[in-house]
Design a protein around this motif. Structure first.
Motif, PDB file in Angstrom:
ATOM      1  N   ALA A 148       0.661  -1.102   0.148  1.00  0.00           N
ATOM      2  CA  ALA A 148      -0.193  -0.052  -0.030  1.00  0.00           C
ATOM      3  C   ALA A 148       0.829   1.278   0.050  1.00  0.00           C
ATOM      4  CB  ALA A 148      -1.005  -0.092   1.312  1.00  0.00           C
ATOM      5  N   THR A 149       0.694   2.116  -0.882  1.00  0.00           N
ATOM      6  CA  THR A 149       1.388   3.581  -0.792  1.00  0.00           C
ATOM      7  C   THR A 149       0.256   4.533  -0.429  1.00  0.00           C
ATOM      8  OG1 THR A 149       0.763   3.872  -3.193  1.00  0.00           O
ATOM      9  CG2 THR A 149       2.929   2.549  -2.779  1.00  0.00           C
ATOM     10  N   ALA A 150       0.868   5.633   0.017  1.00  0.00           N
ATOM     11  CA  ALA A 150       0.209   6.769   0.717  1.00  0.00           C
ATOM     12  C   ALA A 150      -0.520   7.469  -0.724  1.00  0.00           C
ATOM     13  CB  ALA A 150       0.723   7.740   1.248  1.00  0.00           C
ATOM     14  N   ALA A 151      -1.572   8.079  -0.632  1.00  0.00           N
ATOM     15  CA  ALA A 151      -2.294   8.854  -1.692  1.00  0.00           C
ATOM     16  C   ALA A 151      -1.598  10.089  -1.833  1.00  0.00           C
ATOM     17  CB  ALA A 151      -3.825   9.249  -1.225  1.00  0.00           C
ATOM     18  N   PRO A 152      -1.468  10.511  -3.026  1.00  0.00           N
ATOM     19  CA  PRO A 152      -0.617  11.725  -3.482  1.00  0.00           C
ATOM     20  C   PRO A 152      -1.418  12.904  -2.646  1.00  0.00           C
ATOM     21  CG  PRO A 152      -1.936  11.015  -5.472  1.00  0.00           C
ATOM     22  CD  PRO A 152      -2.036   9.804  -4.212  1.00  0.00           C
ATOM     23  N   SER A 153      -0.528  13.729  -2.283  1.00  0.00           N
ATOM     24  CA  SER A 153      -1.214  14.953  -1.677  1.00  0.00           C
ATOM     25  C   SER A 153      -1.704  16.019  -2.699  1.00  0.00           C
ATOM     26  CB  SER A 153      -0.118  15.558  -0.697  1.00  0.00           C
ATOM     27  OG  SER A 153       0.985  16.130  -1.280  1.00  0.00           O
ATOM     28  N   ARG A 154      -2.831  16.706  -2.217  1.00  0.00           N
ATOM     29  CA  ARG A 154      -3.262  17.659  -3.034  1.00  0.00           C
ATOM     30  C   ARG A 154      -2.779  19.111  -2.789  1.00  0.00           C
ATOM     31  NH1 ARG A 154      -8.786  19.890  -2.068  1.00  0.00           N
ATOM     32  NH2 ARG A 154      -8.725  18.625  -0.282  1.00  0.00           N
ATOM     33  N   PRO A 155      -2.339  19.651  -3.543  1.00  0.00           N
ATOM     34  CA  PRO A 155      -1.811  21.148  -3.208  1.00  0.00           C
ATOM     35  C   PRO A 155      -2.855  22.120  -2.430  1.00  0.00           C
ATOM     36  CG  PRO A 155      -1.714  20.596  -5.779  1.00  0.00           C
ATOM     37  CD  PRO A 155      -2.267  19.697  -5.138  1.00  0.00           C
ATOM     38  N   TRP A 156      -2.275  22.815  -1.757  1.00  0.00           N
ATOM     39  CA  TRP A 156      -3.028  23.832  -1.019  1.00  0.00           C
ATOM     40  C   TRP A 156      -3.225  24.924  -2.018  1.00  0.00           C
ATOM     41  CZ3 TRP A 156      -5.159  23.518   3.855  1.00  0.00           C
ATOM     42  CH2 TRP A 156      -5.031  22.680   4.620  1.00  0.00           C
ATOM     43  N   SER A 157      -4.572  25.328  -2.219  1.00  0.00           N
ATOM     44  CA  SER A 157      -4.822  26.473  -3.091  1.00  0.00           C
ATOM     45  C   SER A 157      -4.959  27.773  -2.269  1.00  0.00           C
ATOM     46  CB  SER A 157      -6.325  26.253  -3.673  1.00  0.00           C
ATOM     47  OG  SER A 157      -7.321  26.214  -2.782  1.00  0.00           O
ATOM     48  N   PRO A 158      -4.933  28.889  -2.811  1.00  0.00           N
ATOM     49  CA  PRO A 158      -5.040  30.048  -2.038  1.00  0.00           C
ATOM     50  C   PRO A 158      -6.382  30.121  -1.444  1.00  0.00           C
ATOM     51  CG  PRO A 158      -4.049  30.759  -4.079  1.00  0.00           C
ATOM     52  CD  PRO A 158      -4.372  29.100  -4.297  1.00  0.00           C
ATOM     53  N   ALA A 159      -7.395  29.679  -2.042  1.00  0.00           N
ATOM     54  CA  ALA A 159      -8.726  29.590  -1.262  1.00  0.00           C
ATOM     55  C   ALA A 159      -8.866  28.477  -0.205  1.00  0.00           C
ATOM     56  CB  ALA A 159      -9.532  29.029  -2.239  1.00  0.00           C
ATOM     57  N   ASP A 160      -8.138  27.559  -0.200  1.00  0.00           N
ATOM     58  CA  ASP A 160      -7.943  26.662   1.207  1.00  0.00           C
ATOM     59  C   ASP A 160      -7.035  27.315   2.216  1.00  0.00           C
ATOM     60  OD1 ASP A 160      -9.136  24.545   0.013  1.00  0.00           O
ATOM     61  OD2 ASP A 160      -7.229  23.477  -0.876  1.00  0.00           O
ATOM     62  N   GLU A 161      -5.994  27.984   2.030  1.00  0.00           N
ATOM     63  CA  GLU A 161      -5.601  28.657   2.694  1.00  0.00           C
ATOM     64  C   GLU A 161      -6.318  30.107   3.589  1.00  0.00           C
ATOM     65  OE1 GLU A 161      -1.714  29.975   1.285  1.00  0.00           O
ATOM     66  OE2 GLU A 161      -1.006  27.881   0.904  1.00  0.00           O
ATOM     67  N   ARG A 162      -7.069  30.584   2.546  1.00  0.00           N
ATOM     68  CA  ARG A 162      -7.976  31.850   3.195  1.00  0.00           C
ATOM     69  C   ARG A 162      -9.104  30.947   3.977  1.00  0.00           C
ATOM     70  NH1 ARG A 162      -7.549  33.658  -1.979  1.00  0.00           N
ATOM     71  NH2 ARG A 162      -9.437  32.884  -2.540  1.00  0.00           N
ATOM     72  N   ALA A 163      -9.541  29.852   3.938  1.00  0.00           N
ATOM     73  CA  ALA A 163     -10.433  29.255   4.562  1.00  0.00           C
ATOM     74  C   ALA A 163      -9.883  28.560   5.955  1.00  0.00           C
ATOM     75  CB  ALA A 163     -11.277  28.082   3.961  1.00  0.00           C
ATOM     76  N   LEU A 164      -8.772  28.380   5.858  1.00  0.00           N
ATOM     77  CA  LEU A 164      -7.977  27.895   7.020  1.00  0.00           C
ATOM     78  C   LEU A 164      -7.728  29.100   8.023  1.00  0.00           C
ATOM     79  CD1 LEU A 164      -6.567  25.707   8.773  1.00  0.00           C
ATOM     80  CD2 LEU A 164      -4.576  25.993   7.413  1.00  0.00           C
ATOM     81  N   ARG A 165      -7.627  30.108   7.715  1.00  0.00           N
ATOM     82  CA  ARG A 165      -7.233  31.479   8.352  1.00  0.00           C
ATOM     83  C   ARG A 165      -8.316  32.045   8.829  1.00  0.00           C
ATOM     84  NH1 ARG A 165      -2.055  33.591   8.180  1.00  0.00           N
ATOM     85  NH2 ARG A 165      -0.833  33.163   5.954  1.00  0.00           N
ATOM     86  N   ARG A 166      -9.600  31.701   7.992  1.00  0.00           N
ATOM     87  CA  ARG A 166     -10.707  32.343   8.393  1.00  0.00           C
ATOM     88  C   ARG A 166     -11.478  31.463   9.560  1.00  0.00           C
ATOM     89  NH1 ARG A 166     -15.712  30.669   6.620  1.00  0.00           N
ATOM     90  NH2 ARG A 166     -14.361  30.000   4.437  1.00  0.00           N
TER      91      ARG A 166
END
Length: 107
Positions: A39-57
């Motif tokens: 089993a291998t780990a799923a490839p990571s999805r890059p963080w979009s600027p919208a994701d980063e804004r939502a995380l900050r909010r």
């Protein structure tokens, strides 16, 4: 009077003891490097600027598990990204999962 010779060398005896202990614990005696990974780990999805804004909010007001659900990521990924961005996920007004004494109603 000379000492009798050992039947087995000391290292063989200690290796045999270690091997028997690992077998009793249900572990393999082979090294982990020699086994192939199925089993291998799923490839990571890059963080979009919208994701980063939502995380900050959402940081500071929403528990990290709920933030992870909203962003469709694991709680560990959310925690690590918040750390790299310098954002605190500690809930404001909470101490160890309970409301702080300032927010509790007076009795």
């Amino acid at each position: 009077m000379p000492k009798p010779a050992r039947k087995t060398p000391r290292t063989s005896l200690s290796n045999a003891r270690t091997a028997s202990k690992t077998r009793m614990a249900g572990k393999s005696t082979r090294s982990s490097k020699s086994r192939s990974r199925t089993a291998t780990a799923a490839p990571s999805r890059p963080w979009s600027p919208a994701d980063e804004r939502a995380l900050r909010r959402l940081s500071g007001n929403t528990p990290r598990v709920q933030i992870a659900r909203v962003l469709k990521r694991s709680p560990g990924a959310v925690t690590f990204k918040a750390f790299t961005m310098g954002v605190s996920l500690r809930l404001k007004g909470m101490r160890r999962g309970r409301p702080s004494s300032r927010l509790r109603k007076a009795r």
